[in-house]
Scaffold this motif. Structure first.
Motif, PDB file in Angstrom:
ATOM      1  N   TYR A   7       0.832  -1.216   0.000  1.00 16.70           N
ATOM      2  CA  TYR A   7       0.000   0.000   0.000  1.00 16.70           C
ATOM      3  C   TYR A   7       0.862   1.260   0.000  1.00 16.70           C
ATOM      4  CZ  TYR A   7       0.925   0.068   5.072  1.00 16.70           C
ATOM      5  OH  TYR A   7       1.533   0.083   6.310  1.00 16.70           O
ATOM      6  N   PHE A   8       2.076   1.135   0.534  1.00 19.66           N
ATOM      7  CA  PHE A   8       2.946   2.303   0.655  1.00 19.66           C
ATOM      8  C   PHE A   8       3.632   2.645  -0.674  1.00 19.66           C
ATOM      9  CE2 PHE A   8       6.300  -0.899   1.247  1.00 19.66           C
ATOM     10  CZ  PHE A   8       5.614  -1.915   1.899  1.00 19.66           C
ATOM     11  N   ARG A   9       3.343   1.857  -1.708  1.00 25.84           N
ATOM     12  CA  ARG A   9       3.914   2.139  -3.046  1.00 25.84           C
ATOM     13  C   ARG A   9       2.819   2.490  -4.061  1.00 25.84           C
ATOM     14  NH1 ARG A   9       8.362  -2.341  -1.957  1.00 25.84           N
ATOM     15  NH2 ARG A   9      10.250  -1.039  -2.098  1.00 25.84           N
ATOM     16  N   VAL A  10       1.576   2.686  -3.545  1.00 28.49           N
ATOM     17  CA  VAL A  10       0.438   2.971  -4.416  1.00 28.49           C
ATOM     18  C   VAL A  10      -0.386   4.102  -3.800  1.00 28.49           C
ATOM     19  CG1 VAL A  10      -1.643   2.016  -5.483  1.00 28.49           C
ATOM     20  CG2 VAL A  10       0.342   0.543  -5.120  1.00 28.49           C
ATOM     21  N   PRO A  11      -0.687   5.155  -4.556  1.00 32.17           N
ATOM     22  CA  PRO A  11      -1.545   6.209  -3.985  1.00 32.17           C
ATOM     23  C   PRO A  11      -2.872   5.617  -3.515  1.00 32.17           C
ATOM     24  CG  PRO A  11      -0.562   6.953  -6.052  1.00 32.17           C
ATOM     25  CD  PRO A  11      -0.236   5.494  -5.928  1.00 32.17           C
TER      26      PRO A  11
ATOM     27  N   VAL B 140      -4.264 -11.292  -0.070  1.00 27.82           N
ATOM     28  CA  VAL B 140      -3.241 -10.290  -0.398  1.00 27.82           C
ATOM     29  C   VAL B 140      -2.266 -10.240   0.769  1.00 27.82           C
ATOM     30  CG1 VAL B 140      -4.682  -8.392   0.515  1.00 27.82           C
ATOM     31  CG2 VAL B 140      -2.767  -7.875  -1.009  1.00 27.82           C
ATOM     32  N   GLN B 141      -0.974 -10.158   0.430  1.00 28.85           N
ATOM     33  CA  GLN B 141       0.065 -10.116   1.461  1.00 28.85           C
ATOM     34  C   GLN B 141       0.738  -8.755   1.388  1.00 28.85           C
ATOM     35  OE1 GLN B 141       4.197 -11.163   0.879  1.00 28.85           O
ATOM     36  NE2 GLN B 141       3.797 -13.096   1.955  1.00 28.85           N
ATOM     37  N   PHE B 142       0.945  -8.148   2.540  1.00 29.77           N
ATOM     38  CA  PHE B 142       1.675  -6.878   2.522  1.00 29.77           C
ATOM     39  C   PHE B 142       2.410  -6.628   3.837  1.00 29.77           C
ATOM     40  CE2 PHE B 142      -1.474  -4.584   5.063  1.00 29.77           C
ATOM     41  CZ  PHE B 142      -2.663  -5.235   4.773  1.00 29.77           C
ATOM     42  N   TYR B 143       3.442  -5.807   3.711  1.00 31.31           N
ATOM     43  CA  TYR B 143       4.254  -5.384   4.851  1.00 31.31           C
ATOM     44  C   TYR B 143       3.657  -4.138   5.491  1.00 31.31           C
ATOM     45  CZ  TYR B 143       8.287  -8.149   3.122  1.00 31.31           C
ATOM     46  OH  TYR B 143       9.133  -9.139   2.721  1.00 31.31           O
ATOM     47  N   VAL B 144       4.135  -3.821   6.681  1.00 33.55           N
ATOM     48  CA  VAL B 144       3.865  -2.528   7.315  1.00 33.55           C
ATOM     49  C   VAL B 144       5.230  -1.894   7.607  1.00 33.55           C
ATOM     50  CG1 VAL B 144       2.809  -1.300   9.256  1.00 33.55           C
ATOM     51  CG2 VAL B 144       1.746  -3.396   8.385  1.00 33.55           C
ATOM     52  N   PRO B 145       5.610  -0.838   6.860  1.00 30.42           N
ATOM     53  CA  PRO B 145       6.927  -0.227   7.103  1.00 30.42           C
ATOM     54  C   PRO B 145       6.892   0.691   8.324  1.00 30.42           C
ATOM     55  CG  PRO B 145       6.068   0.320   4.903  1.00 30.42           C
ATOM     56  CD  PRO B 145       4.929  -0.192   5.720  1.00 30.42           C
ATOM     57  N   TRP B 146       7.641   0.331   9.316  1.00 29.67           N
ATOM     58  CA  TRP B 146       7.689   1.095  10.578  1.00 29.67           C
ATOM     59  C   TRP B 146       8.036   2.560  10.301  1.00 29.67           C
ATOM     60  CZ3 TRP B 146      11.670  -0.643  14.920  1.00 29.67           C
ATOM     61  CH2 TRP B 146      11.552   0.199  16.016  1.00 29.67           C
ATOM     62  N   ASN B 147       9.020   2.786   9.414  1.00 31.44           N
ATOM     63  CA  ASN B 147       9.500   4.161   9.192  1.00 31.44           C
ATOM     64  C   ASN B 147       8.488   5.026   8.444  1.00 31.44           C
ATOM     65  OD1 ASN B 147       9.813   2.990   6.679  1.00 31.44           O
ATOM     66  ND2 ASN B 147      12.029   3.234   6.592  1.00 31.44           N
ATOM     67  N   TYR B 148       7.497   4.362   7.823  1.00 27.83           N
ATOM     68  CA  TYR B 148       6.446   5.097   7.089  1.00 27.83           C
ATOM     69  C   TYR B 148       5.396   5.636   8.052  1.00 27.83           C
ATOM     70  CZ  TYR B 148       3.576   5.666   2.791  1.00 27.83           C
ATOM     71  OH  TYR B 148       2.857   6.152   1.720  1.00 27.83           O
ATOM     72  N   HIS B 149       5.335   5.039   9.236  1.00 25.13           N
ATOM     73  CA  HIS B 149       4.266   5.374  10.180  1.00 25.13           C
ATOM     74  C   HIS B 149       4.763   6.052  11.446  1.00 25.13           C
ATOM     75  CE1 HIS B 149       1.105   3.273   7.937  1.00 25.13           C
ATOM     76  NE2 HIS B 149       1.956   2.282   7.764  1.00 25.13           N
ATOM     77  N   GLU B 150       6.061   5.980  11.750  1.00 27.70           N
ATOM     78  CA  GLU B 150       6.590   6.640  12.959  1.00 27.70           C
ATOM     79  C   GLU B 150       7.771   7.503  12.552  1.00 27.70           C
ATOM     80  OE1 GLU B 150       7.572   4.087  16.331  1.00 27.70           O
ATOM     81  OE2 GLU B 150       7.880   5.816  17.635  1.00 27.70           O
ATOM     82  N   PRO B 151       7.511   8.698  11.948  1.00 28.06           N
ATOM     83  CA  PRO B 151       8.591   9.533  11.404  1.00 28.06           C
ATOM     84  C   PRO B 151       9.563  10.032  12.473  1.00 28.06           C
ATOM     85  CG  PRO B 151       6.491  10.690  11.375  1.00 28.06           C
ATOM     86  CD  PRO B 151       6.185   9.283  11.709  1.00 28.06           C
ATOM     87  N   GLU B 152       9.063  10.214  13.672  1.00 30.27           N
ATOM     88  CA  GLU B 152       9.915  10.585  14.799  1.00 30.27           C
ATOM     89  C   GLU B 152       9.503   9.699  15.974  1.00 30.27           C
ATOM     90  OE1 GLU B 152      12.542  13.138  13.208  1.00 30.27           O
ATOM     91  OE2 GLU B 152      12.466  12.680  15.352  1.00 30.27           O
ATOM     92  N   PRO B 153      10.375   9.434  16.902  1.00 30.67           N
ATOM     93  CA  PRO B 153       9.993   8.595  18.035  1.00 30.67           C
ATOM     94  C   PRO B 153       8.727   9.134  18.710  1.00 30.67           C
ATOM     95  CG  PRO B 153      12.354   9.055  18.094  1.00 30.67           C
ATOM     96  CD  PRO B 153      11.787   9.904  16.987  1.00 30.67           C
ATOM     97  N   GLY B 154       7.703   8.280  18.787  1.00 29.02           N
ATOM     98  CA  GLY B 154       6.478   8.681  19.464  1.00 29.02           C
ATOM     99  C   GLY B 154       5.527   9.503  18.631  1.00 29.02           C
TER     100      GLY B 154
END
Ligand SMILES: CCCC/N=C1\SC[C@@H]2[C@H](O)[C@H](O)[C@@H](O)CN12
Length: 631
Positions: free
Chosen positions: A34-38, A57-71
């Motif tokens: 999902y993070f590669r498709v609008p 459907v199989q997909f990842y959840v990118p940590w860095n896409y959802h937590e740009p700064e700690p917390g």
């Protein structure tokens, strides 16, 4: 076979299969990120996957896409994970979720947030207390969000992967894997099927008691041998290939990767004949927009291209392909597929050539690109140390003595991560590149400004046995002198591009030799009948593109193999409104500063031979500097 009176997805250990609500079940799944498709295109892609005969459907959840700064968390817009789960449910697709914390995926730092490296000695993907504290904090936010979406709770998530090909990582830290397994159980309960995925060499360190062991391999691999290896860890239960490669990734400077329809369909058929459950990686690849691509290292640093087309059954632009129909035909021999046609390729649009106009030199906008002003340090600091995760940073120093003769300028220990664009008094001198181009020669008057623009080309996402810090990792050396006293300007390029460049900002403070780093732009309108399109930049060298403030990604026309950037139609304003395209050209502007929009992609240009530097032809001198400068 009695149906379960409650929702369930379990392993039938006696019959070596899955049971869904008590009924034998085999998944035929596909990966879509999902993070590669609008977001506006998610439903379209998922519908095509369902109509292809997939039931998951199989997909990842990118940590860095959802937590740009700690917390600080972001689950909005194209980051709205729950909305994507809902779209998958609407498409009648079950979900195989892979939340990491590391995901690989040719994604920046394999999904791990760069801010982890603000503790330089952190040992990623281990039971390092600092790393685990950040992981626990993240999963205590994420996993409760997905708990209601577990299949037995009424949702569509049938299984969840712990880590990712951990057996391929050097650490082999079983305490870390046990910690993750315990955390997932604590936050998701005992019912959900947890599994691991590894290549054949990784099963020893990647598998864990209590997690269902699965494997990954492609059409050219020995299916019998690898499934036999899975059986060594799972004597009973279904055979599962969690990543069956339908294509492959592309690196800048390497040839475009493809996998033949014949090979891919034959492999799928053989697995389905065995009763295996299979996930095809990728079924739709999408795009590494912005700075989100990752990188590999095979002898030298290999950044991934902007396109993640992957030669997948659904193309980067979301179009069905012959490979899709061939796979659909195979699937139809084993299970029912939805009746009805697949949508035809979406309308495409050609436009141009359009002339771009000079907005200004990047160095003329430092007050806007770095409004808080530079950071001063005797020695250069990394991106991570100044908390700049991605994009660009300018390093500035001054010559304390005149340099009349062309003098070698280099950075020891391959310390340019990843590309450096060198200017003296604003005049472009050349490029240094990690592993590939270690030195250049420059002159300058006393007090001349030496600017080194560093480009982060994406942190290693696989195979890294070290943390991939970015920036000038060592102080550059001019001749025999270490250059010290640096100003670091973390650059907020994306914020600036969203503004309009008022002409008055443009200073003609340099000779009109258009070279980088330099901004060009133009505006254009389209017909309402227009569709998706592919931006082509003939004659341009390398840089970044924004359309209507959206960071479309990197271009590297000179290096290839990708020559066009996918432009989804929803990014463009309708007829009557002006669209704006902005380029940041990092090196050389073509004599005709034009661009075109094509109606088909070019992802496989032949390599430009000038790129193939041999490492021996450009080794840096080993001489140690005789003295410090800048005092
Ligand atoms: C020989 C393959 C080792 C690296 N593994 C890869 S390269 C392409 C894919 C994706 O990165 C995917 O995220 C990995 O899990 C497996 N894989």
């Amino acid at each position: 076979m009695p149906k379960a009176d409650t929702r369930s997805f379990v392993v039938d250990w006696n019959q070596d299969r899955f049971l869904l609500d008590g009924v034998p079940f085999r998944y035929v799944s596909g990966s879509l990120h999902y993070f590669r498709v609008p977001r506006v295109l998610w439903a379209d892609r998922l519908f095509k996957m369902r109509m292809s005969g997939l039931n998951a459907v199989q997909f990842y959840v990118p940590w860095n896409y959802h937590e740009p700064e700690p917390g600080v968390y972001n689950f909005n817009g194209s980051r709205d994970l729950i909305a994507f789960l809902n779209e998958a449910s609407i498409a009648n697709l079950l979900v195989i979720l892979r939340p990491g914390p590391y995901i690989c995926a040719e994604w920046e730092m394999g999904g791990l947030p760069a801010w982890l490296l603000r503790k330089p000695n952190v040992r990623l993907r281990t039971s390092d207390p600092d790393f685990l504290a950040a992981v626990d904090s993240w999963f205590k936010v994420l996993l409760p969000k997905i708990y209601p979406w577990l299949y037995h709770n009424g949702g569509n998530i049938i299984s969840i992967q712990v880590e990712n090909e951990y057996g391929s990582y050097r650490a082999c830290d079983i305490s870390y894997m046990r910690h993750l397994a315990g955390l997932f159980r604590a936050l998701l309960g005992e019912e959900i099927l947890l599994f691991t995925t590894d290549g054949p060499e990784g099963l020893k360190c990647g598998s864990l008691e209590g997690l269902y062991t699965t494997v990954d391999f492609g059409p050219a691999d020995n299916m019998t041998k690898i499934f036999a290896l899975q059986r060594e860890y799972e004597p009973h239960g279904p055979l599962v290939n969690s990543e069956y490669y339908t294509g492959w990734l592309d690196y800048w400077g390497q040839n475009h990767s493809t996998r033949s329809i014949t090979d891919v369909t034959r492999g799928l058929e053989n697995m389905l004949k065995l009763g295996a459950s299979v996930n095809m990686y990728m079924f739709h690849g999408g795009t590494n927009f912005g700075y989100w691509n990752g990188a590999d290292e095979k002898g030298h640093f290999l950044p991934i291209t902007t396109s993640y087309d992957y030669d997948a059954p659904i193309s980067e632009a979301g179009d069905v392909t012959p490979k899709l129909f061939a796979l659909r035909n195979v699937i139809s021999q084993f299970q029912e597929i939805p009746l009805g046609p697949l949508p035809p390729p979406s309308p495409k649009m050609m436009l141009g050539p359009l002339t771009l106009y000079l907005d200004g030199y990047m160095l003329d906008f430092l007050h806007l690109l770095c409004p808080q002003g530079p950071i001063h340090s005797i020695l250069p600091m990394t991106f991570e140390a100044v908390r700049q995760d991605r994009g660009f940073m300018l390093y500035r120093t001054y010559l304390m003595y005149p340099v009349f003769e062309p003098t070698q300028f280099w950075v020891p220990n391959n310390g340019v991560h990843d590309r450096a664009y060198v200017m003296v008094d604003g005049v472009f001198q050349g490029v240094l590149e990690r592993n590939m181009k270690h030195k250049l020669f420059l002159t300058g008057k006393m007090g001349a400004t030496v600017d080194v623009l560093l480009e982060n080309m994406g942190r290693l996402s696989f195979g890294s046995n070290y943390s991939d810090f970015k920036g000038l990792l060592e102080p550059p050396i001019l001749g025999q002198t270490i250059l010290t006293h640096w100003l670091m300007f973390p650059l907020e390029v994306d914020k600036l591009v969203k503004w309009w460049f008022p002409p008055q900002l443009l200073k003609n403070s340099r000779p009109q030799i258009p070279s980088g780093p330099i901004f060009y732009s133009t505006t254009f309108s389209i017909l309402d009948s227009g569709g998706d399109t592919f931006l082509f930049l003939p004659g341009w060298t390398k840089g970044q593109v924004w359309i209507n403030g959206f960071n479309l990604g990197r271009y590297w026309t000179k290096r290839g193999p990708q020559q066009t950037l996918y432009v989804p139609r929803p990014l463009l304003f309708p007829t009557g409104s002006l669209n704006k395209i902005t380029l940041l050209e990092l090196e050389n502007v073509p004599p005709q500063p034009e661009i075109q929009f094509l109606d088909s992609p070019i992802l496989n240009s032949t390599l430009h031979k000038t790129y193939i530097y041999s490492l021996s032809a450009d080794t840096q001198s080993d001489s140690e500097p005789m003295e410090l400068s800048g005092h």
